[in-house]
Write a protein that holds these residues in place. Structure first.
Motif, PDB file in Angstrom:
ATOM      1  N   ALA A  93       0.831  -1.208   0.000  1.00 63.60           N
ATOM      2  CA  ALA A  93       0.000   0.000   0.000  1.00 63.60           C
ATOM      3  C   ALA A  93       0.860   1.251   0.000  1.00 63.60           C
ATOM      4  CB  ALA A  93      -0.925  -0.016   1.224  1.00 63.60           C
ATOM      5  N   ALA A  94       2.012   1.210   0.685  1.00 65.07           N
ATOM      6  CA  ALA A  94       2.920   2.359   0.685  1.00 65.07           C
ATOM      7  C   ALA A  94       3.526   2.547  -0.701  1.00 65.07           C
ATOM      8  CB  ALA A  94       4.011   2.143   1.737  1.00 65.07           C
ATOM      9  N   GLU A  95       3.838   1.447  -1.383  1.00 61.72           N
ATOM     10  CA  GLU A  95       4.354   1.563  -2.747  1.00 61.72           C
ATOM     11  C   GLU A  95       3.340   2.243  -3.650  1.00 61.72           C
ATOM     12  OE1 GLU A  95       7.356  -2.248  -3.145  1.00 61.72           O
ATOM     13  OE2 GLU A  95       5.237  -2.550  -3.611  1.00 61.72           O
ATOM     14  N   ARG A  96       2.054   1.817  -3.521  1.00 59.08           N
ATOM     15  CA  ARG A  96       1.022   2.410  -4.379  1.00 59.08           C
ATOM     16  C   ARG A  96       0.782   3.867  -4.020  1.00 59.08           C
ATOM     17  NH1 ARG A  96      -1.274  -2.639  -3.156  1.00 59.08           N
ATOM     18  NH2 ARG A  96      -2.630  -1.692  -1.576  1.00 59.08           N
ATOM     19  N   LEU A  97       0.838   4.190  -2.733  1.00 59.88           N
ATOM     20  CA  LEU A  97       0.521   5.547  -2.306  1.00 59.88           C
ATOM     21  C   LEU A  97       1.612   6.534  -2.722  1.00 59.88           C
ATOM     22  CD1 LEU A  97      -1.298   7.487  -0.717  1.00 59.88           C
ATOM     23  CD2 LEU A  97      -0.043   6.850   1.355  1.00 59.88           C
ATOM     24  N   PHE A  98       2.885   6.179  -2.497  1.00 58.54           N
ATOM     25  CA  PHE A  98       3.968   7.134  -2.754  1.00 58.54           C
ATOM     26  C   PHE A  98       4.600   6.960  -4.125  1.00 58.54           C
ATOM     27  CE2 PHE A  98       3.921   6.703   1.923  1.00 58.54           C
ATOM     28  CZ  PHE A  98       3.671   8.027   2.259  1.00 58.54           C
ATOM     29  N   GLY A  99       4.352   5.860  -4.799  1.00 58.42           N
ATOM     30  CA  GLY A  99       4.901   5.655  -6.132  1.00 58.42           C
ATOM     31  C   GLY A  99       6.311   5.123  -6.153  1.00 58.42           C
ATOM     32  N   HIS A 100       6.912   4.808  -5.002  1.00 55.57           N
ATOM     33  CA  HIS A 100       8.262   4.242  -4.916  1.00 55.57           C
ATOM     34  C   HIS A 100       8.181   2.727  -4.797  1.00 55.57           C
ATOM     35  CE1 HIS A 100      10.340   8.116  -4.341  1.00 55.57           C
ATOM     36  NE2 HIS A 100       9.285   8.466  -3.595  1.00 55.57           N
ATOM     37  N   ARG A 101       9.133   2.032  -5.355  1.00 60.07           N
ATOM     38  CA  ARG A 101       9.237   0.589  -5.169  1.00 60.07           C
ATOM     39  C   ARG A 101       9.990   0.319  -3.870  1.00 60.07           C
ATOM     40  NH1 ARG A 101      11.768  -1.968 -10.422  1.00 60.07           N
ATOM     41  NH2 ARG A 101      11.364  -3.842  -9.153  1.00 60.07           N
ATOM     42  N   ALA A 102       9.610  -0.748  -3.179  1.00 55.37           N
ATOM     43  CA  ALA A 102      10.192  -1.025  -1.863  1.00 55.37           C
ATOM     44  C   ALA A 102      11.696  -1.249  -1.941  1.00 55.37           C
ATOM     45  CB  ALA A 102       9.498  -2.238  -1.246  1.00 55.37           C
ATOM     46  N   GLU A 103      12.171  -1.993  -2.946  1.00 58.03           N
ATOM     47  CA  GLU A 103      13.600  -2.296  -3.031  1.00 58.03           C
ATOM     48  C   GLU A 103      14.434  -1.047  -3.287  1.00 58.03           C
ATOM     49  OE1 GLU A 103      11.533  -3.675  -6.884  1.00 58.03           O
ATOM     50  OE2 GLU A 103      11.248  -3.825  -4.703  1.00 58.03           O
ATOM     51  N   GLU A 104      13.794   0.023  -3.786  1.00 59.15           N
ATOM     52  CA  GLU A 104      14.536   1.265  -4.021  1.00 59.15           C
ATOM     53  C   GLU A 104      14.802   2.026  -2.724  1.00 59.15           C
ATOM     54  OE1 GLU A 104      12.581   2.141  -8.459  1.00 59.15           O
ATOM     55  OE2 GLU A 104      12.100   3.419  -6.728  1.00 59.15           O
ATOM     56  N   LEU A 105      13.970   1.814  -1.690  1.00 59.44           N
ATOM     57  CA  LEU A 105      14.076   2.622  -0.481  1.00 59.44           C
ATOM     58  C   LEU A 105      14.589   1.844   0.720  1.00 59.44           C
ATOM     59  CD1 LEU A 105      10.732   4.654  -0.708  1.00 59.44           C
ATOM     60  CD2 LEU A 105      12.975   5.264  -1.596  1.00 59.44           C
ATOM     61  N   ILE A 106      14.231   0.530   0.824  1.00 58.24           N
ATOM     62  CA  ILE A 106      14.585  -0.247   2.014  1.00 58.24           C
ATOM     63  C   ILE A 106      16.114  -0.329   2.146  1.00 58.24           C
ATOM     64  CG2 ILE A 106      14.509  -2.549   3.047  1.00 58.24           C
ATOM     65  CD1 ILE A 106      11.726  -2.883   1.903  1.00 58.24           C
ATOM     66  N   GLY A 107      16.603   0.088   3.301  1.00 58.42           N
ATOM     67  CA  GLY A 107      18.034   0.055   3.606  1.00 58.42           C
ATOM     68  C   GLY A 107      18.807   1.218   3.032  1.00 58.42           C
ATOM     69  N   GLN A 108      18.138   2.147   2.363  1.00 59.53           N
ATOM     70  CA  GLN A 108      18.880   3.233   1.694  1.00 59.53           C
ATOM     71  C   GLN A 108      18.348   4.610   2.059  1.00 59.53           C
ATOM     72  OE1 GLN A 108      19.187   2.590  -2.562  1.00 59.53           O
ATOM     73  NE2 GLN A 108      19.187   0.351  -2.300  1.00 59.53           N
ATOM     74  N   GLU A 109      17.062   4.789   2.173  1.00 57.36           N
ATOM     75  CA  GLU A 109      16.472   6.118   2.336  1.00 57.36           C
ATOM     76  C   GLU A 109      15.775   6.226   3.692  1.00 57.36           C
ATOM     77  OE1 GLU A 109      16.825   8.612   0.397  1.00 57.36           O
ATOM     78  OE2 GLU A 109      17.734   7.642  -1.340  1.00 57.36           O
ATOM     79  N   THR A 110      15.515   7.490   4.059  1.00 57.57           N
ATOM     80  CA  THR A 110      14.726   7.801   5.254  1.00 57.57           C
ATOM     81  C   THR A 110      13.352   8.297   4.797  1.00 57.57           C
ATOM     82  OG1 THR A 110      15.420  10.111   5.346  1.00 57.57           O
ATOM     83  CG2 THR A 110      16.856   8.480   6.425  1.00 57.57           C
ATOM     84  N   PRO A 111      12.357   8.403   5.701  1.00 55.45           N
ATOM     85  CA  PRO A 111      11.029   8.892   5.319  1.00 55.45           C
ATOM     86  C   PRO A 111      10.995  10.328   4.847  1.00 55.45           C
ATOM     87  CG  PRO A 111      10.918   7.659   7.374  1.00 55.45           C
ATOM     88  CD  PRO A 111      12.369   7.859   7.071  1.00 55.45           C
ATOM     89  N   LEU A 112      12.149  11.039   4.912  1.00 55.27           N
ATOM     90  CA  LEU A 112      12.127  12.417   4.408  1.00 55.27           C
ATOM     91  C   LEU A 112      11.757  12.470   2.935  1.00 55.27           C
ATOM     92  CD1 LEU A 112      15.291  13.929   6.136  1.00 55.27           C
ATOM     93  CD2 LEU A 112      12.887  14.251   6.751  1.00 55.27           C
ATOM     94  N   VAL A 113      11.928  11.362   2.237  1.00 53.41           N
ATOM     95  CA  VAL A 113      11.604  11.338   0.821  1.00 53.41           C
ATOM     96  C   VAL A 113      10.105  11.498   0.588  1.00 53.41           C
ATOM     97  CG1 VAL A 113      11.280   8.829   0.654  1.00 53.41           C
ATOM     98  CG2 VAL A 113      12.118  10.092  -1.337  1.00 53.41           C
ATOM     99  N   PHE A 114       9.299  11.265   1.668  1.00 53.04           N
ATOM    100  CA  PHE A 114       7.840  11.363   1.540  1.00 53.04           C
ATOM    101  C   PHE A 114       7.319  12.747   1.916  1.00 53.04           C
ATOM    102  CE2 PHE A 114       8.197   6.731   3.030  1.00 53.04           C
ATOM    103  CZ  PHE A 114       8.404   6.277   1.736  1.00 53.04           C
ATOM    104  N   HIS A 115       8.147  13.622   2.448  1.00 51.34           N
ATOM    105  CA  HIS A 115       7.650  14.883   2.977  1.00 51.34           C
ATOM    106  C   HIS A 115       8.000  16.033   2.035  1.00 51.34           C
ATOM    107  CE1 HIS A 115       6.442  13.158   6.820  1.00 51.34           C
ATOM    108  NE2 HIS A 115       7.593  12.479   6.823  1.00 51.34           N
ATOM    109  N   ILE A 116       7.257  17.120   2.191  1.00 43.36           N
ATOM    110  CA  ILE A 116       7.478  18.297   1.338  1.00 43.36           C
ATOM    111  C   ILE A 116       8.666  19.084   1.867  1.00 43.36           C
ATOM    112  CG2 ILE A 116       5.049  18.389   0.664  1.00 43.36           C
ATOM    113  CD1 ILE A 116       4.619  20.585   2.691  1.00 43.36           C
ATOM    114  N   ALA A 117       9.186  19.926   1.031  1.00 40.21           N
ATOM    115  CA  ALA A 117      10.420  20.651   1.372  1.00 40.21           C
ATOM    116  C   ALA A 117      10.242  21.560   2.569  1.00 40.21           C
ATOM    117  CB  ALA A 117      10.885  21.462   0.147  1.00 40.21           C
ATOM    118  N   GLU A 118       9.091  22.221   2.718  1.00 41.67           N
ATOM    119  CA  GLU A 118       8.872  23.134   3.829  1.00 41.67           C
ATOM    120  C   GLU A 118       8.984  22.401   5.163  1.00 41.67           C
ATOM    121  OE1 GLU A 118       7.030  22.778   1.227  1.00 41.67           O
ATOM    122  OE2 GLU A 118       6.847  24.714   0.199  1.00 41.67           O
ATOM    123  N   ASP A 119       8.366  21.192   5.267  1.00 38.46           N
ATOM    124  CA  ASP A 119       8.426  20.449   6.527  1.00 38.46           C
ATOM    125  C   ASP A 119       9.862  19.986   6.814  1.00 38.46           C
ATOM    126  OD1 ASP A 119       5.741  20.776   6.859  1.00 38.46           O
ATOM    127  OD2 ASP A 119       5.174  18.806   6.073  1.00 38.46           O
TER     128      ASP A 119
END
Length: 921
Positions: A379-405
């Protein structure tokens, strides 16, 4: 001292002897039953055999007696045929009888001489003439002379000297000589029979053939004084005794037979005794055999028990060893099973967690304590448009937030991802909150996010679990609900709720700033006709267009609301002194005057507008709207398509209108309505050709309320339908009364309103009125206005065709006011036209009105329609109508509308005159 037996010893004794005793008892009972059955059968056979012998012996005695009676009857017939009977001739005739029947002691003839019975002749032992040979003979002889058959005397004892005391009986037969009346004999034949000899002669032949047939007998006479006639020396009444009666002439004897000696004994036979002995012997033998077998079985059973006990002890030792071994195996199996269950549970838990993550409709993201994404569901893949293997172990949730936050969290807390949200909330676990989040393509969306901190067993932070839901649809639904709650669904104008809120705010603002507020209440005139003519879809399209034009007529800060149906309310706020709301009303009237394009046709709709001002006409929104509504009704009363300001007199008029509506609802039930009738007269002959029924409302105090005052109210509130139905019934009833009286044979016209014409039960109401009054349909004329006929042509034509099928008359009323052509009317089954009074009133002075009226008459005649002119009041008007060959007229020149009673008086007085004679009235 002997010891008492133990329970086991008692059981052994019972087992050894009990079955033997039981078998012996059963065999004994069966043998005894068989013995009893055999004895009973033997007794029954002996009883039947004896009864059969006794019946045979008694039958022989009965036959012997019957023969003796027959001999007596034959002797009386012989003597009756002989001229004279003396002893010599009689002895010669009866000698064979005496020889054959030795029981006959003597026989002879008794003759009655001078009322006394004397022996005329006798043959046999002690033959002598004289008196009859028995005592009390007179009564018996007298009875015999009057009898038609043989009689027997009472048994009597023979005189002594004849070998002992014996009984005899006398059989008498009346001699019926030819020529002597029946039952009046003067001679009797008698036979004296010895009873002992009779029994001997009857029974000895059978005994001689078979000595076993000998029986003991007792013979009794069953007359008035029963007596024993004969008894065997050894006679005893017993169980086998048998009794039967025999007839002796007119007397009855009872013979009782009993067995002689032991010839028919009831003692059991030897065979029965042998059966009993054999059964008892068999029972004893069987019991003995069972006892021996049971004793042997007990010895074997004891040996088996001893060996079983020894084997059981060995088994117990072995069982203890096996138990110990089994306990060890169970412990091992338990450990193995626990380990297997733990592995299975771990796999199931992992699978369940994965299934939950995969099936969850919310986006679930788990990070470690450093903020690196470790788990991300589909469901997170569908909601944010990212594939799980692209983010797991590499990125933080900041990729989901807007620049102002991201910038705010970095500057304020120096933290990243979910930890920043936790730190911003100041709690260990954050309640759900709404923020904007970013997809991979850069688009943002509103989201609801809840973050929980995950701790290990040492209360140290292991990571963060975030659950995210897209709330875009919820925001849209909330916006839609807010819109539906405050705006009209069709026109998207504010509804009554938002109107009240806005009007309250405008009044509060005007009060603070000492300014005024205007409320315009607009209602579309005859909007219902659009719905009825073109359908509701066209009506909705018209309302949309009207709403757009109304918005164009006001300022941006003003409010236009739709409160229901074809009603609109305009609020003009923040009006300075000198502002004129009538300018807005005029713009609205001018804007709506432009035609609307609906269904390929152009339509024009007009408004009626009422105006109120704050604070002069009301201090709150409810009062302003109510008073503006009252002013709107004033605009309708003054011809529609105009605006009127509210004055305080309107409130009273509005209250009066409501009060009049309430009174009208009770008027029909309280019989306050009545019909007046106005004649319709032929213009040339002056004859009555019809009547028009006109409704009137008479108050309880006798005052009249004019129809133009209460008919519009009835149409608006819907009472016109039941009132119209009452008018139909009453007009039909009254016309039928006139028909029966023979004073009127013309149709009565009844006006139909638009509401009544649209009623689906109209035809049923008309049929009911005609049926209940028994009025022929030709005497009912339905009058419809021109605008009503042309409102919906197809519906009107079909309904009018149904009316013509019933045989009704049809008229178009107020012709000329609806701007329709006669060419259109020819499609309808119309019988006549009624020219509106507005064209007739000025035909004498106005050439245009005269030309229009003359043209209508000429064209109607061309279409073969009758023409009636309404509102004729002068002779000059009537003269023009005659010149134009108008068929008929009605108006004050002929007669005002009068009540049914007055019309009845008029019809009776003018039955033979012409109605034109009423013109001077």
């Amino acid at each position: 001292m002997t010891s008492s037996p133990t329970p086991f010893q008692v059981v052994d004794v019972v087992r050894r002897c009990g079955l033997a005793v039981l078998v012996f008892t059963v065999v004994f009972i069966l043998t005894l039953d068989s013995y009893n059955s055999t004895v009973n059968q033997e007794r029954e056979a002996t009883r039947n055999r004896f009864q059969l012998i006794a019946q045979e012996q008694i039958a022989q005695l009965r036959d012997r007696v019957s023969v003796l009676v027959d001999q007596s009857d034959q002797l009386q017939r012989h003597i009756a045929l002989a001229n004279h009977a003396d002893e010599g001739r009689l002895a010669h005739f009866v000698a064979p009888i005496l020889a054959r029947y030795p029981e006959i002691l003597r026989l002879g003839l008794i003759r009655f001489d001078k009322g006394k019975a004397v022996l005329a002749a006798t043959v046999g032992e002690a033959s002598q003439a004289g008196s009859p040979p028995f005592v009390d003979a007179d009564a018996l002889l007298e009875a015999a002379t009057h009898s038609t058959g043989s009689l027997a005397s009472r048994p009597y004892a023979q005189p002594p000297g004849k070998g002992g005391k014996h009984n005899a009986v006398l059989i008498l037969s009346p001699v019926e000589r030819p020529g002597t009346p029946s039952g009046d004999a003067r001679e009797l034949v008698f036979l004296e029979v010895a009873i002992d000899t009779l029994l001997q002669q009857a029974l000895e032949p059978g005994i001689a053939r078979d000595a076993n047939r000998r029986v003991e007998i007792e013979l009794l006479d069953t007359g008035d004084d029963a007596r024993v006639l004969f008894r065997s020396p050894d006679f005893r009444i017993g169980e086998l005794s048998y009794a039967e009666s025999i007839e002796v002439a007119d007397r009855r004897w009872l013979i009782i037979a009993a067995p002689q000696g032991l010839m028919f004994g009831l003692m059991p036979s030897k065979e029965a005794g042998a059966t009993l002995f054999a059964g008892l012997s068999l029972g004893i033998l069987a019991a003995f055999i069972l006892y021996v077998l049971q004793t042997r079985a007990d010895a074997i059973r004891r040996q088996v028990c001893d060996k079983t006990l020894a084997l059981a002890e060995a088994n117990d030792a072995l069982g203890q060893y096996i138990t110990a071994l089994g306990e060890t195996n169970r412990l091992l199996e338990s450990e193995v099973e626990k380990h297997a269950r733990a592995e299975t549970l771990l796999r199931e838990t992992t699978s369940l967690q994965r299934a939950i993550l995969d099936c969850a409709e919310y986006a679930i993201v788990y990070t470690d304590s450093a903020g690196i994404i470790r788990v991300m569901n589909p469901a997170a893949e569908r909601l944010f448009g990212h594939r799980a293997e692209e983010l797991i172990g590499q990125e933080t949730p900041l990729v989901f937030h807007i620049a102002e936050d991201i910038a705010r969290w970095t500057l304020a807390h120096n933290a990243n991802g979910f930890a920043a949200l936790i730190a911003e909330s100041g709690t260990v676990s954050q309640e759900s909150r709404e923020i904007n989040m970013r997809r991979r393509d850069g688009s943002t969306f509103p989201a609801n996010i809840a973050i929980s901190v995950v701790h290990d067993s040492h209360k140290q932070v292991r990571g963060y679990l975030g659950i995210v839901a897209d709330i875009t649809q919820r925001h849209a639904a909330e916006s839609r609900i807010r819109h539906l709650a405050h705006y009209d669904n069709l026109t998207s104008l504010p509804n009554r709720t938002l109107l009240n809120e806005h009007l309250a705010e405008a009044i509060g603002d005007a009060h603070e700033r000492h300014r005024s507020v205007a409320v315009l209440f607009a209602d579309l005139d005859r909007f219902k006709y659009v719905n009825d003519t073109l359908g509701h879809q066209a009506g909705d399209q018209l309302l949309l267009c009207v709403a757009q034009r109304l918005r164009a007529c006001v300022r941006d800060g003003d409010l236009v609301a739709r409160t229901g149906g074809d009603e609109f309310v305009i609020v003009l706020g923040n009006l300075e002194e000198g502002s004129m709301p009538e300018d807005v009303a005029e713009r609205i009237i001018a804007s709506l005057a432009r035609p609307f394009e609906l269904c390929g046709q152009q339509f024009t709709v007009t408004p009626s507008i009422g105006i109120t001002l704050y604070p002069t006409d009301g201090l709150d929104g409810e009062a302003l709207i109510k008073n503006a509504d009252a002013a709107m009704y004033l605009a309708k009363e003054r011809g529609r398509n105009n605006f009127q300001f509210f004055d305080h007199g309107l409130s009273a008029r509005y209250s009066e209108r409501l009060e009049l509506e309430n009174r009208l609802r009770h008027a029909l039930d309280e019989n306050q309505l009545e019909l007046f009738y106005q004649p319709q007269v032929d213009t040339l002959s002056g004859e009555l050709i019809g009547l028009e029924a006109l409704i009137r409302w008479r108050q309880p105090d006798g005052s009249m309320i004019p129809p133009d005052k209460f008919i519009p109210i009835a149409e608006e509130c819907g009472l016109i339908v039941p009132i119209g139905a009452w008018v139909l019934h009453e007009a039909c009833r009254q016309n039928q009364a006139w028909l029966k009286e023979g004073i009127c044979r013309v149709p009565v016209g009844v006006n139909l309103s638009a509401r009544q014409f649209d009623d689906t039960e109209l035809l049923a109401t008309i049929k009911s009125a005609l049926t209940s009054a028994q009025l022929p349909p030709a005497y009912l004329d339905l009058e419809l206005t021109e605008s009503l006929v042309m409102r919906n042509p197809e519906h009107t034509r079909s309904l009018l065709m149904e009316c013509k099928k019933l045989g009704l008359q049809l008229s178009v009323d107020d012709f000329g006011t609806g701007y329709s052509s006669l060419a259109n009317l020819k499609r309808f089954p119309i019988d006549r036209l009624k020219i509106d009074r507005s064209f007739i009133s000025d035909i004498v002075t106005e050439a245009d009105d005269a030309a229009i009226a003359q043209t209508i008459v000429a064209m109607a005649h061309t279409l073969r329609l009758e023409v009636i002119a309404e509102g004729v009041e002068t002779e000059a008007q009537l003269a023009l109508l005659r010149r134009w060959r108008c068929d008929a007229y009605q108006g004050y020149l002929c007669s005002r509308p009068i009540s049914a009673a007055d019309m009845t008086v008029m019809l009776r007085s003018l039955r033979a005159t012409r109605m034109v004679s009423l013109a001077p009235l």
